[in-house]
Design an enzyme around this catalytic site. Structure first.
Site, PDB file in Angstrom:
ATOM      1  N   LYS A 178      42.615   9.317 -53.570  1.00 54.44           N
ATOM      2  CA  LYS A 178      42.511   8.706 -52.271  1.00 54.44           C
ATOM      3  C   LYS A 178      43.544   7.607 -52.098  1.00 54.44           C
ATOM      4  O   LYS A 178      44.105   7.235 -51.086  1.00 54.44           O
ATOM      5  CB  LYS A 178      41.072   7.922 -51.690  1.00 54.44           C
ATOM      6  CG  LYS A 178      40.152   9.139 -51.560  1.00 54.44           C
ATOM      7  CD  LYS A 178      40.300   9.666 -50.293  1.00 54.44           C
ATOM      8  CE  LYS A 178      38.902  10.435 -49.852  1.00 54.44           C
ATOM      9  NZ  LYS A 178      39.058  11.187 -48.536  1.00 54.44           N
ATOM     10  N   SER A 194      32.562   3.185 -47.225  1.00 59.17           N
ATOM     11  CA  SER A 194      32.044   2.523 -48.407  1.00 59.17           C
ATOM     12  C   SER A 194      32.628   2.929 -49.785  1.00 59.17           C
ATOM     13  O   SER A 194      32.186   2.536 -50.908  1.00 59.17           O
ATOM     14  CB  SER A 194      30.646   2.389 -48.329  1.00 59.17           C
ATOM     15  OG  SER A 194      30.172   3.594 -48.697  1.00 59.17           O
TER      16      SER A 194
END
Lengths: 327, 327
Positions: A57, A83
């Site tokens: 990511k 989160s």
């Protein structure tokens, strides 16, 4: 039906790679003779668990942040909700580029994940449990602080960033016949498919999903058959628990990804994780385990024997080592 | 006192590297910004946990086997005693070079370790619990089968093989000021010290020991002060639990290794292992954790600030992931 023109081209991915390369790791590719003996093919593992922030990511988030900064030289900060890996990646990308950052997380998020985000210097904003709560909180922060939103997958700059995985992978292993890619919203597989199919048009890009996603049905129907609002799947692979893919990623899947999808369950994921920990000495999260489980599956055995060199994306390593799923 | 001439020269290590390089991994070197922030130095981790057989032992065992084969073209097989990393390494080295292999293991050895050795095609021979039982069993097999013995550390070809770690490490990171090396019999640190001190005479090579070894006392006295027969220490770092160093490795320690020794306890080792699992996404065994614990210790903080670039040997990753020490 005329295929929609895709909004991320190979050149966008090459530019993304130039843009992010000074900050990210060119992650290593590993082989393992034991697993090759087991599956009778040559497997290659792209170790994005060793990427900055512990997952791929970092690539997409950083590319999106850098492209924003190119356009808006007075940009103050960025915001997102997650989160998980995208939260950490966005916080890291902001710090790396000298921006402020707010991350919206559900109030029930594990402390260990919140700590990781705080360590990258981001402000944590807690919100309610519904996807709509998160979006509302993000929009409020974006409006009040004049921050820009960095979506986790449904964004062309994010897709281009994730596609850089395939550029490196095919540079390291030019003879790949197929790649197994864990899928959630579809940002990673969209980017990988654009790059891989450009470099090697005959390569096959397979999605790997947790049980219950039923992606193959939508792909074959050429229609997003999932219920709205998007649901979370009951899987240990928390990184890929969103059932529905994105709307911007969807045309990429339809045009570039194999209709045949690999579906794996929790038991298979745990077995694969344990193999990688024990034999390959790598810490991977369950979403990576899903790709390895697909590689070890009976379904893979049935693939054409010409598909001999198979890439497996170890997408992340963010697992709480105090709560490994086999204990 | 005139220093004894050391029996392994840098050229022996370079030749060993040429000999074994076609079969072993040139293991990657990792950095981690979090740990650098914690210790205020630049740490570099040589990932021998990713080596063939899961530990650096593959280097020494293979070099010894290959040198034997060069001399004895009719060599049939090799034998050693070790249920641990050296057993796996010798079994692998024998298979790699087309030799037969017997491995003597105490009958109480964990099944998982015996399985690993069997997978490399070696014959397992169980023996009694005493070090003398093992030697007797080895000698019997060597005599009966006309196999050659491959000792775990006290052998110049083994020492030369382990020294190849330093050749690769200093090629990857030429500005290392010091290296932290876990010590048991001393084969690895002896080889590393020869190579590192040749390449960079000012480099400091530190031994890292589990509590109870008391190496520093012997080094400062310039005398092996340990009781005979050799004892095992009560430590979770099973790879380095032998208290006494070898007799052939001893002169290398005396001449090339720092008198200051890093001593770590189980608690520190576990904390370091968890850091590497959680943050660096690498599976390491407790002996590797010992080196990381030394890097994170108060003792390291007290080193001269000129010692800025520090190498840490992650010597192996052979831990039973069903029995991680923090569960």
């Amino acid at each position: 039906m005329t295929a929609e023109k895709l909004q991320v081209a190979f050149t966008d991915i090459l530019k993304a790679h130039q843009r992010i390369s000074p900050y990210i790791h060119k992650t290593p590719v590993f082989k393992n003779s034991k697993i090759n003996d087991l599956v009778h093919r040559e497997l290659y593992f792209k170790a994005e668990n060793l990427q900055k922030t512990g997952s791929f990511k970092a690539r997409g988030a950083l590319n999106a942040v850098l492209q924003l900064k190119e356009k808006q030289t007075n940009l103050k900060g960025v915001v997102t909700h997650s989160s998980g890996n995208h939260g950490q990646a966005t916080a890291w990308a902001a710090r790396t580029t000298g921006l402020q950052c707010s991350i919206v997380v559900p109030s029930y998020s594990p402390a260990v994940k919140m700590e990781a985000i705080k360590e990258y210097g981001a402000e944590l904003v807690e919100c309610g449990p519904l996807p709509t709560d998160r979006n509302a909180a993000c929009e409020k922060i974006a409006a009040e602080k004049k921050y820009e939103m960095i979506p986790p997958f449904d964004h062309y700059h994010v897709i281009a960033g994730q596609g850089t995985i395939a550029v490196e992978f095919l540079e390291a292993v030019p003879n790949l016949d197929a790649i197994l890619v864990p899928i959630s919203g579809g940002g990673m597989i969209a980017g990988i498919a654009v790059a891989a199919k450009h470099i090697k048009p005959n390569i096959k890009v397979y999605a790997v999903e947790p049980e219950g996603k039923i992606l193959e049905k939508s792909l074959r129907a050429e229609e997003m058959l999932w219920p709205n609002p998007p649901q979370y799947l009951n899987t240990i692979a928390d990184g890929i628990r969103l059932q529905q893919t994105g709307h911007l990623t969807w045309p990429f899947l339809l045009q570039l990804v194999e209709k045949e999808v690999f579906t794996v369950n929790n038991e298979e994921i745990i077995k694969a994780m344990k193999f990688v920990f024990q034999r390959m000495k790598l810490v991977i999260e369950a979403a990576s385990g899903a790709a390895v489980a697909a590689a070890m599956s009976d379904q893979l055995q049935k693939l054409d024997k010409k598909i001999q060199h198979i890439g497996v994306i170890l997408c992340g390593g963010n697992v709480d080592i105090d709560k490994l799923p086999w204990f």
